[in-house]
Design a protein around this motif. Structure first.
Motif, PDB file in Angstrom:
ATOM      1  N   LEU A 117      41.801  47.712  38.893  1.00 51.41           N
ATOM      2  CA  LEU A 117      40.405  47.610  38.497  1.00 51.41           C
ATOM      3  C   LEU A 117      39.694  48.948  38.674  1.00 51.41           C
ATOM      4  O   LEU A 117      39.789  49.559  39.737  1.00 51.41           O
ATOM      5  N   PRO A 118      38.969  49.403  37.644  1.00 51.40           N
ATOM      6  CA  PRO A 118      38.166  50.615  37.840  1.00 51.40           C
ATOM      7  C   PRO A 118      37.118  50.361  38.907  1.00 51.40           C
ATOM      8  O   PRO A 118      36.649  49.227  39.076  1.00 51.40           O
ATOM      9  N   SER A 119      36.756  51.401  39.633  1.00 47.36           N
ATOM     10  CA  SER A 119      35.815  51.249  40.750  1.00 47.36           C
ATOM     11  C   SER A 119      34.518  50.595  40.314  1.00 47.36           C
ATOM     12  O   SER A 119      33.887  49.883  41.087  1.00 47.36           O
ATOM     13  N   GLY A 120      34.115  50.827  39.080  1.00 42.54           N
ATOM     14  CA  GLY A 120      32.865  50.254  38.588  1.00 42.54           C
ATOM     15  C   GLY A 120      32.874  48.749  38.489  1.00 42.54           C
ATOM     16  O   GLY A 120      31.814  48.134  38.358  1.00 42.54           O
ATOM     17  N   LEU A 121      34.064  48.121  38.542  1.00 44.18           N
ATOM     18  CA  LEU A 121      34.138  46.655  38.514  1.00 44.18           C
ATOM     19  C   LEU A 121      34.278  46.072  39.918  1.00 44.18           C
ATOM     20  O   LEU A 121      34.391  44.863  40.077  1.00 44.18           O
ATOM     21  N   LYS A 122      34.301  46.951  40.918  1.00 43.78           N
ATOM     22  CA  LYS A 122      34.370  46.465  42.295  1.00 43.78           C
ATOM     23  C   LYS A 122      32.989  46.557  42.931  1.00 43.78           C
ATOM     24  O   LYS A 122      32.186  47.406  42.559  1.00 43.78           O
ATOM     25  N   ILE A 123      32.738  45.711  43.871  1.00 43.84           N
ATOM     26  CA  ILE A 123      31.410  45.592  44.469  1.00 43.84           C
ATOM     27  C   ILE A 123      31.330  46.410  45.742  1.00 43.84           C
ATOM     28  O   ILE A 123      32.278  46.461  46.519  1.00 43.84           O
ATOM     29  N   ASN A 384      31.613  54.294  35.095  1.00 42.84           N
ATOM     30  CA  ASN A 384      30.896  53.560  34.056  1.00 42.84           C
ATOM     31  C   ASN A 384      31.583  53.673  32.698  1.00 42.84           C
ATOM     32  O   ASN A 384      31.643  52.708  31.933  1.00 42.84           O
ATOM     33  N   GLU A 385      32.116  54.841  32.394  1.00 47.06           N
ATOM     34  CA  GLU A 385      32.817  55.022  31.116  1.00 47.06           C
ATOM     35  C   GLU A 385      34.077  54.167  31.065  1.00 47.06           C
ATOM     36  O   GLU A 385      34.397  53.562  30.036  1.00 47.06           O
ATOM     37  N   ARG A 386      34.790  54.086  32.193  1.00 49.00           N
ATOM     38  CA  ARG A 386      36.015  53.275  32.204  1.00 49.00           C
ATOM     39  C   ARG A 386      35.702  51.784  32.091  1.00 49.00           C
ATOM     40  O   ARG A 386      36.412  51.039  31.421  1.00 49.00           O
ATOM     41  N   VAL A 387      34.614  51.362  32.753  1.00 50.78           N
ATOM     42  CA  VAL A 387      34.208  49.958  32.639  1.00 50.78           C
ATOM     43  C   VAL A 387      33.826  49.637  31.195  1.00 50.78           C
ATOM     44  O   VAL A 387      34.119  48.556  30.680  1.00 50.78           O
ATOM     45  N   GLU A 388      33.202  50.601  30.530  1.00 48.87           N
ATOM     46  CA  GLU A 388      32.799  50.385  29.138  1.00 48.87           C
ATOM     47  C   GLU A 388      34.013  50.154  28.237  1.00 48.87           C
ATOM     48  O   GLU A 388      33.981  49.316  27.331  1.00 48.87           O
ATOM     49  N   VAL A 389      35.094  50.900  28.474  1.00 44.73           N
ATOM     50  CA  VAL A 389      36.324  50.686  27.705  1.00 44.73           C
ATOM     51  C   VAL A 389      36.914  49.320  28.047  1.00 44.73           C
ATOM     52  O   VAL A 389      37.346  48.571  27.162  1.00 44.73           O
ATOM     53  N   TRP A 390      36.948  48.998  29.344  1.00 45.07           N
ATOM     54  CA  TRP A 390      37.491  47.712  29.803  1.00 45.07           C
ATOM     55  C   TRP A 390      36.783  46.553  29.097  1.00 45.07           C
ATOM     56  O   TRP A 390      37.420  45.676  28.516  1.00 45.07           O
ATOM     57  N   LYS A 391      35.443  46.582  29.140  1.00 40.43           N
ATOM     58  CA  LYS A 391      34.671  45.500  28.518  1.00 40.43           C
ATOM     59  C   LYS A 391      34.754  45.572  26.997  1.00 40.43           C
ATOM     60  O   LYS A 391      34.739  44.533  26.321  1.00 40.43           O
ATOM     61  N   GLY A 392      34.874  46.787  26.466  1.00 39.21           N
ATOM     62  CA  GLY A 392      34.988  46.952  25.019  1.00 39.21           C
ATOM     63  C   GLY A 392      36.252  46.308  24.455  1.00 39.21           C
ATOM     64  O   GLY A 392      36.245  45.781  23.343  1.00 39.21           O
ATOM     65  N   ILE A 393      37.341  46.322  25.228  1.00 34.72           N
ATOM     66  CA  ILE A 393      38.589  45.665  24.794  1.00 34.72           C
ATOM     67  C   ILE A 393      38.390  44.152  24.760  1.00 34.72           C
ATOM     68  O   ILE A 393      38.779  43.478  23.805  1.00 34.72           O
ATOM     69  N   ILE A 394      37.753  43.617  25.806  1.00 33.72           N
ATOM     70  CA  ILE A 394      37.522  42.164  25.875  1.00 33.72           C
ATOM     71  C   ILE A 394      36.625  41.709  24.725  1.00 33.72           C
ATOM     72  O   ILE A 394      36.840  40.648  24.124  1.00 33.72           O
ATOM     73  N   GLU A 395      35.618  42.524  24.421  1.00 37.21           N
ATOM     74  CA  GLU A 395      34.656  42.162  23.360  1.00 37.21           C
ATOM     75  C   GLU A 395      35.188  42.446  21.959  1.00 37.21           C
ATOM     76  O   GLU A 395      34.517  42.139  20.968  1.00 37.21           O
TER      77      GLU A 395
END
Length: 838
Positions: A117-123, A384-395
């Motif tokens: 998980l990219p750090s941006g998806l961890k709390i 944030n950029e890595r999270v954007e790619v992660w969510k972009g694949i799901i969407e």
């Protein structure tokens, strides 16, 4: 948001029977069962993230791996504190891959999750202190406690750091502990999600001014306010609402008005206050400013068409195909053709590259073909950029992703093709932390799980991959001619021993290399110089007493870096200033020994003062866009000579490079490691491939060596990969090394040498008793015996591919490792397990 209070309000009735098994990012070999509160019943899904309390004070992010109705045995299940995702961010196929990796690489599933998980998806959680409304002042408070309590009441809640700034007391934790004991304050965890979308502030005309008449009246009324009138005119020049009022809804970025200075920005604020403009926020992609252009056609040559057809034919009965194409043969165009076919069939594609140095050039080429459909994923991108790619694949925004090794963890649901370019590269192997995986091997397993196909591409394949191709486990496609009639470079071996005898060497440069470089400069051609060692000098030595500067934490010499004027350890990061005199004998005769990229760069400035020289290594590419800038400058012919480490050897394509110089080839060839010949062949061939990639202009590759008659150099010159393979594979079989065996390295660490050695010996003996003498090597100290004040001993396990149950053997090894770790006579011993060590 206060998770503690959410937890307190949850129902504790026994009829609440829904449980979730969670993956927690902790190195514990199990899942943890938590209870789902009634308010979340029916909302939780496998793959969603949740917040849970772990231990007494820790709040962490977990992933739901399983839902069921069986309470855990042996402990009372805690409640999930909060659900973070309405829809899963981790796919079932990813959880399956996490499980496989934890079993194969002998680590925990939590360690896999932590890396995946990219750090941006961890709390992140931060302890805060809050006033207790039930406090009745029935206990005596000190003056300091009273002052602090009033501050906490005033601010509602304060963090430890904030309290430290407010209170003039060294021991803040003791003060807080006293207030907690007197029930004056409550501690809780404030939880924050790291990812934030990129937001742009925009302005637009309010509805009252969208039409012509209102706009004319506005401009007339602003005649006495020229700056405000200029703001409106500037807005209309970008957004011509007088022609189309609907354009007004898109608005204009506020930054456009700030460009003209503070006064114009101030006028905009006044217009917003007077309700002429309204301000709003708009979420944008972080990749909007990446190079993009209309789709470009890719025309394959005859040999490329043939290779593409052969790959497709192999896919009929093979899951994996090895594409062995010499440097400059045009493998990238074949990849593009295959990617287009996969995307047209409706599936997703992952394109793996070994290093971000490669992504700059290839991304530009691929964007010309695939545009915004392509995502990019690598470590130089922000969280944030890595999270954007992660969510972009799901969407469904990105159906095609280019990335480095960590991209194997992305949430693909319909993967059809994985391409692993430069599959031989050691950069695909993760060494720390666990899991110590090899992205190429994981990609093959991942493709199997998705029913996808894999292309492994290289000019110099790993022996393992070529062996699988020869054994017909993989398909094999070969390309032996350069694209566009470009010729292979001419090799020149320079005998540095002879040059030194004849006194022709100028520091590290032979006369032959200098002549070719000078010719290049006169004819506006470019040169690449390769030295696989960064820094100015590998070590500093005293001429009088032979003292050498060593790292106090590791058994290595400190590398001298000229520009920083310091000595550094490349293992632990320790830094020291350069001594003016020898610390041992006081002599001023302290001098640099050997050479790295920085020294070559420095000497080039003296030899060719008019030349534009640039260095590309880890020291010059730390900044986010440094790779991109250097490559762009070299491509635009703003650099004459590029000096670099192995990152310049990989896949870069420059028309004007006609000379490549290679230093210190002997050190690569004779490195004490069983893969030395294979890696030296790969490295020299790959670097050589940067020369003469233009049709009608063959390049020159100059290799400086003490022994020009070495067999491996002859294989490189003749581009005879097969001869190298045939020679090496016989030795590998004879001595029991991959691909005939699987290697597992156990690295035992301890602050005391004798404890580390005793633990390693005990571990080796336990393994010997069951696996036998022939399968166990060591324990032996590695080349660098002490790193970060930990003494290391290694035990190497060789397990035959055909004769032994690998899974059962790993279970046995894990048991014996646990025996050592739980031995009370060997306290604080650490053991690193590296499966398929490189």
């Amino acid at each position: 948001m206060n998770p503690t209070f959410i937890q307190d309000s949850l129902p504790f009735e026994e009829e609440a029977t829904v449980f979730a098994d969670l993956i927690l990012p902790v190195p514990v070999p199990r899942l943890f069962t938590y209870r789902i509160p009634r308010v979340l019943s029916g909302l939780v899904k496998i793959g969603a993230r949740v917040i849970v309390q772990f231990g007494k004070n820790r709040v962490i992010t977990a992933i739901i791996a399983k839902l069921h109705t069986s309470p855990p045995s042996g402990y009372q299940a805690k409640y999930i504190m909060e659900l973070l995702d309405e829809e899963p961010l981790v796919m079932p196929s990813q959880i399956e891959l996490f499980r496989w990796m934890s079993e194969y690489y002998l680590c925990t599933i939590g360690e896999v999750m932590n890396v995946a998980l990219p750090s941006g998806l961890k709390i992140t959680s931060q302890s805060k202190v809050q006033y207790n409304p039930d406090f009745a002042y029935d206990q005596l408070l000190t003056e300091q406690e009273n002052i602090l309590l009033e501050e906490i009441k005033k601010h509602q809640a304060l963090s430890y750091d904030e309290i430290g700034r407010l209170v003039e007391q060294a021991n803040v934790p003791a003060l807080i502990k006293s207030l907690v004991g007197k029930r004056a304050v409550i501690l809780f965890e404030q939880v924050k999600e790291r990812y934030k979308p990129k937001v742009v502030r925009k302005v637009r005309l309010t509805a009252a001014y969208e039409h012509d008449e209102a706009l004319l009246n506005l401009l007339k009324n602003l005649e006495k306010q020229p700056k405000q009138q200029e703001v409106v005119m500037r807005y209309l020049s970008y957004i011509p609402v007088q022609n189309n009022p609907a354009l007004n809804q898109k608005g204009l970025e506020k930054s456009v008005f700030a460009q003209e200075g503070e006064r114009l920005d101030s006028s905009l604020k006044t217009l917003i206050k007077n309700q002429v403009f309204e301000q709003f926020e708009f979420t944008v992609s972080r990749f909007a400013d990446l190079p993009n252009s209309p789709a470009a056609e890719v025309n394959l040559s005859v040999s490329q068409q043939k290779a593409s057809r052969q790959i497709q034919d192999h896919f009929q009965d093979k899951e994996v195909v090895l594409l062995h194409g010499i440097t400059g043969s045009g493998k990238t165009e074949v990849y593009i053709h295959l990617i287009k076919q996969a995307l047209e069939s409706g599936t997703q594609v992952l394109f793996l590259l070994p290093e971000i140095a490669l992504t700059t050039q290839i991304v530009v080429r691929l964007r010309k073909v695939f545009g915004d459909e392509m995502g990019i994923y690598h470590s130089k991108f922000s969280d944030n950029e890595r999270v954007e790619v992660w969510k972009g694949i799901i969407e469904g925004k990105f159906r095609f992703v280019v990335g480095v090794r960590s991209a194997i963890f992305l949430p693909f649901t319909d993967l059809g093709l994985i391409i692993v370019d430069e599959e031989h590269e050691t950069s695909y192997k993760q060494y720390d932390p666990a899991p110590r995986y090899h992205a190429r091997d994981v990609a093959v397993v991942m493709a199997y799980m998705h029913h996808a196909k894999v292309v492994l591409g290289s000019a110099t394949p790993s022996l393992e991959s070529y062996f699988h191709a020869q054994s017909v486990r993989y398909g094999l496609v070969e390309m032996f001619e350069r694209y566009g009639a470009a010729a292979l470079p001419e090799f020149i071996l320079i005998d540095t021993k002879l040059e030194k005898k004849q006194r022709k060497m100028k520091n590290e440069f032979s006369s032959v290399l200098l002549d070719y470089m000078e010719h290049n400069l006169k004819h506006s051609e470019q040169t690449i110089l390769f030295q696989n060692r960064r820094g100015y000098s590998p070590y500093i030595q005293c001429d009088e007493c032979s003292w050498i500067a060593h790292c106090p934490n590791c058994d290595v010499s400190l590398t001298y870096h000229l520009k920083a004027a310091e000595m550094r350890c490349h293992y632990c990061g320790h830094k020291e200033p350069v001594p003016r005199t020898c610390p041992n004998c006081g002599s001023p005769k302290v001098k640099t020994m050997g050479f790295g990229t920085e020294k070559i760069e420095d000497e080039l400035h003296l030899i060719f003062p008019e030349a534009r020289v640039q260095r590309m290594d880890m020291d010059t590419t730390r900044a986010k866009n440094a790779y991109q800038q250097i490559i762009q400058d070299f491509e635009n012919e703003q650099i004459d000579i590029l000096v670099g480490t192995q990152m310049i050897s990989k896949g870069l394509d420059f028309d004007k490079v006609s000379v490549v110089g290679i230093f210190d080839a002997d050190r690569m060839i004779h490195f004490p490691e069983f893969r030395a010949s294979e890696r030296a062949f790969q490295m020299i061939t790959q670097v050589s491939g940067r020369a003469g990639r233009r049709a009608g202009k063959p390049g020159k590759v100059l290799i400086q060596t003490h022994n020009p008659h070495q067999e491996l150099l002859r294989w490189v010159i003749e581009n005879d990969y097969r001869r190298m393979y045939d020679t090496e594979i016989v030795e590998r079989e004879q001595y029991g090394y991959p691909p005939f065996t699987r290697l597992i390295k156990l690295i035992v660490k301890h602050a005391e040498r004798d404890v580390s050695q005793r633990a390693a010996q005990a571990l080796a003996q336990k393994l010997l008793d069951e696996l036998g003498q022939s399968r166990i090597l060591g324990p032996e100290p590695p080349l660098v015996e002490r790193v970060r004040n930990q003494f290391l001993f290694e035990v190497l396990i060789k397990l035959e591919r055909e004769k032994i149950n690998f899974k059962a053997a790993k279970t046995f090894i894990q048991e014996k490792v646990t025996d050592i770790l739980t031995d009370k006579t060997l306290k604080n011993v650490q053991i690193v397990v590296d499966v398929d060590c490189m």
